[in-house]
Motif scaffolding. Sequence first.
Motif, PDB file in Angstrom:
ATOM      1  N   GLY A 250     124.183  18.968  51.431  1.00  0.00           N
ATOM      2  CA  GLY A 250     123.717  19.491  50.257  1.00  0.00           C
ATOM      3  C   GLY A 250     122.707  20.899  50.639  1.00  0.00           C
ATOM      4  O   GLY A 250     122.394  21.724  51.711  1.00  0.00           O
ATOM      5  N   SER A 251     122.174  22.229  49.487  1.00  0.00           N
ATOM      6  CA  SER A 251     121.725  23.058  48.809  1.00  0.00           C
ATOM      7  C   SER A 251     120.605  23.052  48.725  1.00  0.00           C
ATOM      8  O   SER A 251     120.454  22.459  47.573  1.00  0.00           O
ATOM      9  CB  SER A 251     122.947  23.930  48.815  1.00  0.00           C
ATOM     10  OG  SER A 251     124.044  23.826  49.643  1.00  0.00           O
ATOM     11  N   SER A 252     119.176  23.652  49.144  1.00  0.00           N
ATOM     12  CA  SER A 252     117.883  23.551  48.334  1.00  0.00           C
ATOM     13  C   SER A 252     117.602  22.057  48.003  1.00  0.00           C
ATOM     14  O   SER A 252     117.543  21.178  49.026  1.00  0.00           O
ATOM     15  CB  SER A 252     117.832  24.567  47.074  1.00  0.00           C
ATOM     16  OG  SER A 252     117.106  25.286  47.260  1.00  0.00           O
ATOM     17  N   ALA A 253     117.627  21.840  46.498  1.00  0.00           N
ATOM     18  CA  ALA A 253     117.296  20.603  46.283  1.00  0.00           C
ATOM     19  C   ALA A 253     118.027  19.680  46.620  1.00  0.00           C
ATOM     20  O   ALA A 253     117.733  18.236  47.169  1.00  0.00           O
ATOM     21  CB  ALA A 253     117.058  20.851  44.914  1.00  0.00           C
ATOM     22  N   GLY A 254     119.159  20.373  46.534  1.00  0.00           N
ATOM     23  CA  GLY A 254     120.570  19.543  46.635  1.00  0.00           C
ATOM     24  C   GLY A 254     120.422  19.088  48.740  1.00  0.00           C
ATOM     25  O   GLY A 254     120.647  18.056  49.142  1.00  0.00           O
TER      26      GLY A 254
ATOM     27  N   VAL B 177     133.114  14.769  53.006  1.00  0.00           N
ATOM     28  CA  VAL B 177     131.972  15.220  52.875  1.00  0.00           C
ATOM     29  C   VAL B 177     131.423  15.111  50.807  1.00  0.00           C
ATOM     30  O   VAL B 177     132.285  15.431  50.343  1.00  0.00           O
ATOM     31  CB  VAL B 177     131.723  16.301  53.878  1.00  0.00           C
ATOM     32  CG1 VAL B 177     132.896  17.568  52.714  1.00  0.00           C
ATOM     33  CG2 VAL B 177     129.876  16.837  53.245  1.00  0.00           C
ATOM     34  N   VAL B 178     130.755  14.407  50.974  1.00  0.00           N
ATOM     35  CA  VAL B 178     129.946  14.920  49.476  1.00  0.00           C
ATOM     36  C   VAL B 178     129.402  15.344  49.392  1.00  0.00           C
ATOM     37  O   VAL B 178     127.579  15.746  49.780  1.00  0.00           O
ATOM     38  CB  VAL B 178     129.360  12.789  49.109  1.00  0.00           C
ATOM     39  CG1 VAL B 178     128.133  13.406  48.139  1.00  0.00           C
ATOM     40  CG2 VAL B 178     130.255  12.229  49.235  1.00  0.00           C
ATOM     41  N   ILE B 179     129.370  16.600  48.587  1.00  0.00           N
ATOM     42  CA  ILE B 179     128.819  17.554  48.204  1.00  0.00           C
ATOM     43  C   ILE B 179     127.798  18.123  47.343  1.00  0.00           C
ATOM     44  O   ILE B 179     127.900  17.633  46.132  1.00  0.00           O
ATOM     45  CB  ILE B 179     129.609  18.648  48.299  1.00  0.00           C
ATOM     46  CG1 ILE B 179     130.381  18.995  49.527  1.00  0.00           C
ATOM     47  CG2 ILE B 179     128.473  20.432  48.357  1.00  0.00           C
ATOM     48  CD1 ILE B 179     131.592  20.162  48.967  1.00  0.00           C
ATOM     49  N   CYS B 180     126.453  18.153  47.190  1.00  0.00           N
ATOM     50  CA  CYS B 180     125.211  17.907  46.273  1.00  0.00           C
ATOM     51  C   CYS B 180     124.576  19.269  46.170  1.00  0.00           C
ATOM     52  O   CYS B 180     123.969  19.933  46.668  1.00  0.00           O
ATOM     53  CB  CYS B 180     124.216  17.099  46.830  1.00  0.00           C
ATOM     54  SG  CYS B 180     124.745  15.201  47.597  1.00  0.00           S
ATOM     55  N   PRO B 181     125.055  19.897  44.931  1.00  0.00           N
ATOM     56  CA  PRO B 181     124.567  21.124  44.642  1.00  0.00           C
ATOM     57  C   PRO B 181     123.025  21.220  44.283  1.00  0.00           C
ATOM     58  O   PRO B 181     122.426  19.903  44.176  1.00  0.00           O
ATOM     59  CB  PRO B 181     125.147  21.819  43.758  1.00  0.00           C
ATOM     60  CG  PRO B 181     126.685  20.831  43.479  1.00  0.00           C
ATOM     61  CD  PRO B 181     125.706  19.565  43.967  1.00  0.00           C
ATOM     62  N   GLY B 182     122.320  22.578  44.804  1.00  0.00           N
ATOM     63  CA  GLY B 182     120.921  22.527  44.176  1.00  0.00           C
ATOM     64  C   GLY B 182     120.419  23.266  43.096  1.00  0.00           C
ATOM     65  O   GLY B 182     121.777  22.856  42.185  1.00  0.00           O
TER      66      GLY B 182
END
Length: 274
Positions: A137-141, A62-67
Amino acid sequence: MKIKRLLFMAAVAAFCVPLSAQQSFETPLWPNGAPNSNGDPGDTAKVKVFLPKKETATGRAVVICPGGGYSHLAMNHEGYDWAPFFNNMGIAAVVLKYRMPHGNKEVPVSDAEEAIKLVRRNAQNWNIDPQDVGIMGSSAGGHLASTIATHSTGDALPNFQILFYPVITMMPDITHKGSHDNFLGPDPKKKDEQKYSNDLQVTRVTPPAFIALSDDDHTVLPANGVNYYIEMYRHDVPATLHVYPSGGHGWGNRDSFIYHKQMQLELEAWLRSF
């Protein structure tokens, strides 16, 4: 002298860890230069890869995109802190430090697409199944992750998506204004607002989704995630929606979130279901 030599040999042995052991490493996303620019040459994209032990690896990644509202990144509680959770399930975690758009939406989008492609290019070396690569992703992520899930094709299209309290729409009445302005610029065209309202872009080939948010989120309105789930349902795309009574916004993988353990158990159950 003998003790020093033994200590040196022990250090060398510790450094030369076999590939079967759990490991992490960092690599630039664009070693030969990015295809587009946000006007900030100091803002570079990279990934930190956390691989599970070879004997427990499931082949999933899984590729994780922080917010961070497309202005900064919450790299720890929405990024690196998730690695043990996934590695313990035999899942590789690839935390993406994507570049800020500064009004050029193609910058973070191209970074996220390249991160997915990078994982697939290295699938054999990293013990990953190229057909089992998701994005989170979280929030904007979450907006970035859902953009990749609804807009990308070919090797850049993920197999599943995980969204925490996501920004989904760019329509002014529901969107998160900071994310909207940073992603599209302060005076975007209406067609771009509609194009990157990802609930409007769901199709029958959109990958399955796990969506989690809090009912009392006053930063990113819950309607973002709820509307996305509704469109997934309308298009017969498997999805699950978890709305927690409280918690606000931005809890990530923090123990202080009152529903932290429940959220982890629900995510784990979902990941084991396919």
